[in-house]
Design a protein around this motif. Structure first.
Motif, short mmCIF file in Angstrom:
data_model
loop_
_atom_site.label_atom_id
_atom_site.label_comp_id
_atom_site.label_asym_id
_atom_site.label_seq_id
_atom_site.Cartn_x
_atom_site.Cartn_y
_atom_site.Cartn_z
N ASP A 106 0.82 -1.21 0.00
CA ASP A 106 0.00 0.00 0.00
C ASP A 106 0.86 1.26 0.00
OD1 ASP A 106 -2.19 -1.63 -0.01
OD2 ASP A 106 -2.73 -1.30 2.10
N LYS A 107 1.95 1.25 0.73
CA LYS A 107 2.81 2.43 0.80
C LYS A 107 3.57 2.65 -0.50
CE LYS A 107 3.34 2.56 5.82
NZ LYS A 107 2.86 3.92 6.03
N ILE A 108 4.03 1.58 -1.12
CA ILE A 108 4.74 1.70 -2.39
C ILE A 108 3.80 2.24 -3.46
CG2 ILE A 108 5.70 0.36 -4.31
CD1 ILE A 108 7.72 0.90 -2.18
N LEU A 109 2.59 1.71 -3.51
CA LEU A 109 1.63 2.14 -4.52
C LEU A 109 1.11 3.54 -4.24
CD1 LEU A 109 -0.49 -1.12 -5.00
CD2 LEU A 109 1.27 -0.20 -6.52
N GLY A 110 0.99 3.89 -2.95
CA GLY A 110 0.36 5.16 -2.62
C GLY A 110 1.31 6.32 -2.39
N GLU A 111 2.50 6.05 -1.83
CA GLU A 111 3.36 7.16 -1.42
C GLU A 111 4.79 7.08 -1.94
OE1 GLU A 111 2.78 8.22 2.81
OE2 GLU A 111 1.41 6.54 2.83
N GLY A 112 5.15 5.99 -2.56
CA GLY A 112 6.50 5.89 -3.12
C GLY A 112 7.50 5.27 -2.17
N LEU A 113 8.71 5.07 -2.64
CA LEU A 113 9.74 4.33 -1.91
C LEU A 113 10.11 4.96 -0.57
CD1 LEU A 113 12.11 3.40 -4.86
CD2 LEU A 113 10.69 1.83 -3.54
N LYS A 114 10.00 6.27 -0.44
CA LYS A 114 10.43 6.92 0.79
C LYS A 114 9.44 6.71 1.94
CE LYS A 114 13.17 10.53 -1.45
NZ LYS A 114 13.37 11.98 -1.61
N ALA A 115 8.33 6.09 1.65
CA ALA A 115 7.29 5.95 2.66
C ALA A 115 7.24 4.56 3.29
CB ALA A 115 5.92 6.27 2.05
N THR A 116 8.24 3.73 3.03
CA THR A 116 8.17 2.34 3.49
C THR A 116 8.57 2.20 4.96
OG1 THR A 116 10.35 2.01 2.54
CG2 THR A 116 8.46 1.27 1.24
N VAL A 117 7.83 2.86 5.81
CA VAL A 117 8.04 2.77 7.25
C VAL A 117 6.71 2.46 7.91
CG1 VAL A 117 8.72 4.02 9.34
CG2 VAL A 117 9.96 4.39 7.22
N ASP A 163 13.29 -3.40 22.51
CA ASP A 163 13.07 -1.97 22.73
C ASP A 163 12.01 -1.36 21.80
OD1 ASP A 163 15.03 -1.96 24.71
OD2 ASP A 163 16.63 -1.61 23.25
N VAL A 164 11.45 -2.17 20.90
CA VAL A 164 10.46 -1.66 19.96
C VAL A 164 9.15 -1.35 20.69
CG1 VAL A 164 9.08 -2.17 17.90
CG2 VAL A 164 11.47 -2.90 18.02
N GLU A 165 8.67 -0.12 20.53
CA GLU A 165 7.41 0.30 21.15
C GLU A 165 6.37 0.57 20.06
OE1 GLU A 165 8.46 3.64 23.55
OE2 GLU A 165 9.50 2.41 25.05
N ASP A 166 5.18 0.97 20.47
CA ASP A 166 4.06 1.14 19.53
C ASP A 166 4.40 2.03 18.35
OD1 ASP A 166 2.51 -0.52 20.98
OD2 ASP A 166 1.12 1.00 21.73
N ARG A 167 5.13 3.13 18.59
CA ARG A 167 5.39 4.08 17.52
C ARG A 167 6.85 4.10 17.06
NH1 ARG A 167 1.51 9.33 18.87
NH2 ARG A 167 -0.43 8.13 19.06
N THR A 168 7.59 3.08 17.42
CA THR A 168 8.97 2.96 16.94
C THR A 168 8.96 2.73 15.43
OG1 THR A 168 9.71 1.98 19.04
CG2 THR A 168 11.11 1.63 17.09
N PRO A 169 9.71 3.52 14.65
CA PRO A 169 9.72 3.33 13.19
C PRO A 169 10.35 2.00 12.80
CG PRO A 169 11.42 4.88 13.84
CD PRO A 169 10.59 4.63 15.07
#
Length: 211
Positions: A106-117, A163-169
């Motif tokens: 969805d991110k690749i199709l909608g926002e491009g490569l820089k959005a893959t987070v 250490d990964v939390e809910d909003r960790t990228p």
């Protein structure tokens, strides 16, 4: 093969051994590694080792019943073959990998490569919207999935899994496509939905509401 290694410098030979070990441990080596916080790309020296010594690595792996494949479009080296140790994923981990693949698509199709987070929060939201995750997962279940995806270069984490939390990228690599193809997504979603519905029906039959 021994003669080939002897012709290399001590440092180069040592790095080549480490790269081959990483291939067996993580099965995939990508050209660029990303800092999931800054999204700054950096060259992956293991990828360069595969490029420089591809012929030797392929010959070495063939003796072990393995094969080194290369995707020139995605810039990924991958270890495949009968000699590769298979790692069985739990149902929960499989579902999380599927959700991450959906997010990547969805991110690749909608926002491009820089959005893959993504984040755990977003993965849970996708799970809820698709009805693939209809219960609260334990910390151990999340860690198991994150560890496996990190190990196989599907994701990049800014620190330790614990250490990964809910909003960790969480940075997503295109290698996720190697584990769940786009053509299989809809079929898998439908399969898990049906399985969930069947389980709910069974529970309702076992524990009917009291009058």
């Amino acid at each position: 093969m021994a003669a080939y290694m002897e012709e290399l410098s001590v440092t180069e030979a040592d790095n080549l051994k480490k790269t081959i070990s990483k291939l067996f441990r993580q099965t995939c080596i990508v050209q660029m590694r990303y800092d999931p916080v800054t999204l700054t790309p950096r060259d992956n020296p293991d990828y360069e080792m595969c490029v420089r010594h591809r012929g030797f690595i392929e010959e070495y792996l063939s003796v072990l019943g393995c094969e080194l494949t290369h995707d020139p479009q995605e810039h990924i080296f991958r270890l495949v073959g009968d000699g590769v140790e298979t790692e069985k994923m739990s149902l929960t981990t499989t579902i999380i990998v599927l959700l991450v693949k959906m997010i990547y698509r969805d991110k690749i199709l909608g926002e491009g490569l820089k959005a893959t987070v993504t984040t755990l929060e977003e993965i849970r939201e996708y799970g809820k919207n698709t009805n693939l995750l209809n219960r609260k997962l334990t910390v151990a279940e999340w860690r198991e999935a994150l560890y496996l995806m990190s190990k196989h270069q599907m994701i990049e984490l800014p620190g330790a899994v614990r250490d990964v939390e809910d909003r960790t990228p969480i940075y997503l690599y295109s290698t996720i496509n190697l584990y769940v193809s786009a053509a299989d997504i809809n079929a898998l979603v439908e399969e898990y939905r049906e399985e969930t519905a069947e389980n709910e029906t069974i529970e309702e039959n076992i524990y009917p509401d009291a009058d």
